[in-house]
Design a protein around this motif. Structure first.
Motif, PDB file in Angstrom:
ATOM      1  N   ILE A 134       0.839  -1.199   0.000  1.00 33.17           N
ATOM      2  CA  ILE A 134       0.000   0.000   0.000  1.00 33.17           C
ATOM      3  C   ILE A 134       0.880   1.258   0.000  1.00 33.17           C
ATOM      4  O   ILE A 134       1.907   1.302   0.684  1.00 33.17           O
ATOM      5  CB  ILE A 134      -0.928  -0.027   1.235  1.00 33.17           C
ATOM      6  N   GLY A 135       0.473   2.256  -0.780  1.00 30.80           N
ATOM      7  CA  GLY A 135       1.260   3.471  -0.921  1.00 30.80           C
ATOM      8  C   GLY A 135       0.750   4.652  -0.116  1.00 30.80           C
ATOM      9  O   GLY A 135       1.509   5.569   0.205  1.00 30.80           O
ATOM     10  N   ARG A 136      -0.535   4.661   0.167  1.00 29.30           N
ATOM     11  CA  ARG A 136      -1.061   5.749   1.002  1.00 29.30           C
ATOM     12  C   ARG A 136      -2.284   5.276   1.778  1.00 29.30           C
ATOM     13  O   ARG A 136      -2.898   4.275   1.436  1.00 29.30           O
ATOM     14  CB  ARG A 136      -1.377   6.993   0.169  1.00 29.30           C
ATOM     15  N   GLU A 137      -2.578   6.025   2.838  1.00 28.40           N
ATOM     16  CA  GLU A 137      -3.633   5.628   3.762  1.00 28.40           C
ATOM     17  C   GLU A 137      -4.934   5.373   3.012  1.00 28.40           C
ATOM     18  O   GLU A 137      -5.375   6.215   2.230  1.00 28.40           O
ATOM     19  CB  GLU A 137      -3.855   6.745   4.782  1.00 28.40           C
ATOM     20  N   ALA A 138      -5.532   4.228   3.265  1.00 30.10           N
ATOM     21  CA  ALA A 138      -6.730   3.833   2.524  1.00 30.10           C
ATOM     22  C   ALA A 138      -7.831   3.446   3.500  1.00 30.10           C
ATOM     23  O   ALA A 138      -7.676   2.505   4.276  1.00 30.10           O
ATOM     24  CB  ALA A 138      -6.405   2.651   1.606  1.00 30.10           C
ATOM     25  N   ARG A 139      -8.924   4.162   3.459  1.00 32.23           N
ATOM     26  CA  ARG A 139     -10.107   3.761   4.239  1.00 32.23           C
ATOM     27  C   ARG A 139     -11.357   3.993   3.405  1.00 32.23           C
ATOM     28  O   ARG A 139     -11.515   5.025   2.782  1.00 32.23           O
ATOM     29  CB  ARG A 139     -10.170   4.484   5.592  1.00 32.23           C
ATOM     30  N   HIS A 140     -12.201   2.964   3.381  1.00 38.43           N
ATOM     31  CA  HIS A 140     -13.467   3.027   2.620  1.00 38.43           C
ATOM     32  C   HIS A 140     -13.227   3.509   1.187  1.00 38.43           C
ATOM     33  O   HIS A 140     -13.857   4.453   0.711  1.00 38.43           O
ATOM     34  CB  HIS A 140     -14.487   3.901   3.347  1.00 38.43           C
ATOM     35  N   VAL A 141     -12.291   2.851   0.537  1.00 39.29           N
ATOM     36  CA  VAL A 141     -11.893   3.227  -0.813  1.00 39.29           C
ATOM     37  C   VAL A 141     -12.835   2.555  -1.821  1.00 39.29           C
ATOM     38  O   VAL A 141     -13.099   1.365  -1.716  1.00 39.29           O
ATOM     39  CB  VAL A 141     -10.444   2.754  -1.054  1.00 39.29           C
ATOM     40  N   PRO A 142     -13.363   3.297  -2.792  1.00 35.10           N
ATOM     41  CA  PRO A 142     -14.171   2.637  -3.826  1.00 35.10           C
ATOM     42  C   PRO A 142     -13.291   1.774  -4.737  1.00 35.10           C
ATOM     43  O   PRO A 142     -12.135   2.122  -4.991  1.00 35.10           O
ATOM     44  CB  PRO A 142     -14.788   3.805  -4.602  1.00 35.10           C
ATOM     45  N   ARG A 143     -13.868   0.683  -5.222  1.00 34.96           N
ATOM     46  CA  ARG A 143     -13.099  -0.239  -6.056  1.00 34.96           C
ATOM     47  C   ARG A 143     -12.466   0.460  -7.259  1.00 34.96           C
ATOM     48  O   ARG A 143     -11.334   0.168  -7.629  1.00 34.96           O
ATOM     49  CB  ARG A 143     -14.019  -1.374  -6.531  1.00 34.96           C
ATOM     50  N   GLU A 144     -13.192   1.403  -7.870  1.00 30.79           N
ATOM     51  CA  GLU A 144     -12.700   2.061  -9.089  1.00 30.79           C
ATOM     52  C   GLU A 144     -11.437   2.877  -8.824  1.00 30.79           C
ATOM     53  O   GLU A 144     -10.679   3.173  -9.748  1.00 30.79           O
ATOM     54  CB  GLU A 144     -13.766   3.010  -9.679  1.00 30.79           C
ATOM     55  N   ARG A 145     -11.222   3.275  -7.582  1.00 34.21           N
ATOM     56  CA  ARG A 145     -10.041   4.092  -7.282  1.00 34.21           C
ATOM     57  C   ARG A 145      -8.990   3.328  -6.502  1.00 34.21           C
ATOM     58  O   ARG A 145      -7.960   3.869  -6.106  1.00 34.21           O
ATOM     59  CB  ARG A 145     -10.473   5.336  -6.483  1.00 34.21           C
ATOM     60  N   ALA A 146      -9.218   2.050  -6.279  1.00 30.41           N
ATOM     61  CA  ALA A 146      -8.374   1.293  -5.346  1.00 30.41           C
ATOM     62  C   ALA A 146      -6.919   1.220  -5.792  1.00 30.41           C
ATOM     63  O   ALA A 146      -6.002   1.272  -4.958  1.00 30.41           O
ATOM     64  CB  ALA A 146      -8.946  -0.115  -5.162  1.00 30.41           C
ATOM     65  N   LEU A 147      -6.661   1.120  -7.093  1.00 33.86           N
ATOM     66  CA  LEU A 147      -5.269   0.967  -7.535  1.00 33.86           C
ATOM     67  C   LEU A 147      -4.450   2.234  -7.310  1.00 33.86           C
ATOM     68  O   LEU A 147      -3.216   2.190  -7.324  1.00 33.86           O
ATOM     69  CB  LEU A 147      -5.218   0.533  -9.009  1.00 33.86           C
ATOM     70  N   GLU A 148      -5.121   3.370  -7.079  1.00 35.07           N
ATOM     71  CA  GLU A 148      -4.395   4.610  -6.762  1.00 35.07           C
ATOM     72  C   GLU A 148      -3.693   4.510  -5.404  1.00 35.07           C
ATOM     73  O   GLU A 148      -2.823   5.327  -5.098  1.00 35.07           O
ATOM     74  CB  GLU A 148      -5.357   5.806  -6.734  1.00 35.07           C
ATOM     75  N   TYR A 149      -4.077   3.524  -4.611  1.00 37.31           N
ATOM     76  CA  TYR A 149      -3.515   3.383  -3.266  1.00 37.31           C
ATOM     77  C   TYR A 149      -2.362   2.376  -3.212  1.00 37.31           C
ATOM     78  O   TYR A 149      -1.865   2.061  -2.148  1.00 37.31           O
ATOM     79  CB  TYR A 149      -4.632   3.001  -2.291  1.00 37.31           C
TER      80      TYR A 149
END
Ligand code: MN
Length: 286
Positions: A134-149
């Motif tokens: 993981i590259g940055r803090e992720a909470r309640h991330v939508p699937r469409e944006r998940a790879l940004e994390y």
């Protein structure tokens, strides 16, 4: 970019595989690949360094130990039964939602370190997997944006003592968490350079191939997993998700095959390099 760490356990330094394939010590340019590095834009800083500056960094001596490609993370979150054929070989139903469990961060080890069987282990098994850092803090991330994390991808061998996992009072944590049971690496491929759905995983024990499968066979893909996990806990920079193993584990054979001292486990993933471990008995040294 391909990043690795080298040096004695607990004292690793950051390295980078340059475009010409040479292994460079970038400790003068970068902090270690840990939570603070990812959280503070360390990857972007490294990427912005000119090739000539990298080429002037010391070459890492071939005798150096290769460490896990990230510093010990806050969390190692694992996914169980994420390939249909593997679920079938363990006699389990297909999961209706991702099956999650944790592996102790103290299990982390280098990709070429020995794997040490605990004194009472009798059913040690292998599980090659795609690892997501993981590259940055992720909470309640939508699937469409998940790879940004995602910072990047690597190989994990989710070593498992089946006796502890299945016969010692239930729950999987005990069977997954022994020291050295989580080799990570040989290197981290940054997210821009790899499609996590296009990796072919393979693993051999004593030169006999036991696992081979494409990551596109996952039941729950990488974006789905990141989004799902982030609904239950905050993923921190540097955290590792191990995305499940395909069919071909020792436990799935009839009769089962388990690891013994002297065995050699070797595995790879397309774009992710190769790693191998020798299996040894616990020697009593702490
Ligand atoms: Mn696993």
């Amino acid at each position: 970019m391909k990043l690795f760490r080298f040096g004695a356990p607990g004292r690793e330094r950051p390295g980078l595989i340059a475009e010409d394939g040479t292994l460079r010590d970038v400790s003068a340019l970068s902090g270690d690949y840990a939570e603070a590095f990812f959280a503070s834009g360390g990857l972007e800083r490294l990427r912005s360094i000119e090739a000539a500056v990298i080429a002037a960094c010391p070459i890492v001596d071939a005798s150096e130990r290769v460490g896990p490609c990230v510093q010990r993370p806050c969390k190692i979150v694992c996914v169980g039964r994420n390939y249909r054929a593997h679920a079938a070989e363990t006699g389990a139903e297909l999961p209706s939602e991702p099956l999650l469990f944790m592996k102790a961060p103290s299990a982390l080890s280098g990709p070429f370190d020995d794997v040490v069987l605990p004194p009472s282990a009798t059913k040690a098994d292998w599980e090659v997997e795609l690892g997501v850092v993981i590259g940055r803090e992720a909470r309640h991330v939508p699937r469409e944006r998940a790879l940004e994390y995602v910072a990047g991808y690597t190989l994990v061998n989710d070593y498992t003592e089946r006796g502890f996992q299945r016969d010692r009072g239930g729950q999987w944590t005990k069977g997954k968490s022994a020291d050295t049971f989580c080799p990570v690496g040989p290197y981290l491929v940054t997210a821009d350079a790899l499609d996590p759905a296009a990796v072919e995983l393979c693993l051999s024990v004593n030169d006999v191939e036991r696992q081979r499968a494409p990551t596109r066979d996952m039941i729950f893909d990488v974006p789905t997993l990141i989004a799902y996990v982030s609904d239950f806990m905050t993923l921190l920079p540097g955290d590792l998700i191990s995305t499940g193993t395909p069919e071909g584990v020792g436990f799935g054979h009839k009769p089962p095959i388990f690891l013994a001292p002297g065995d050699r486990v070797s595995y790879g993933g397309s774009g992710l390099g190769r790693a191998n471990q020798r299996v040894v008995a616990w020697s009593g040294a702490s």
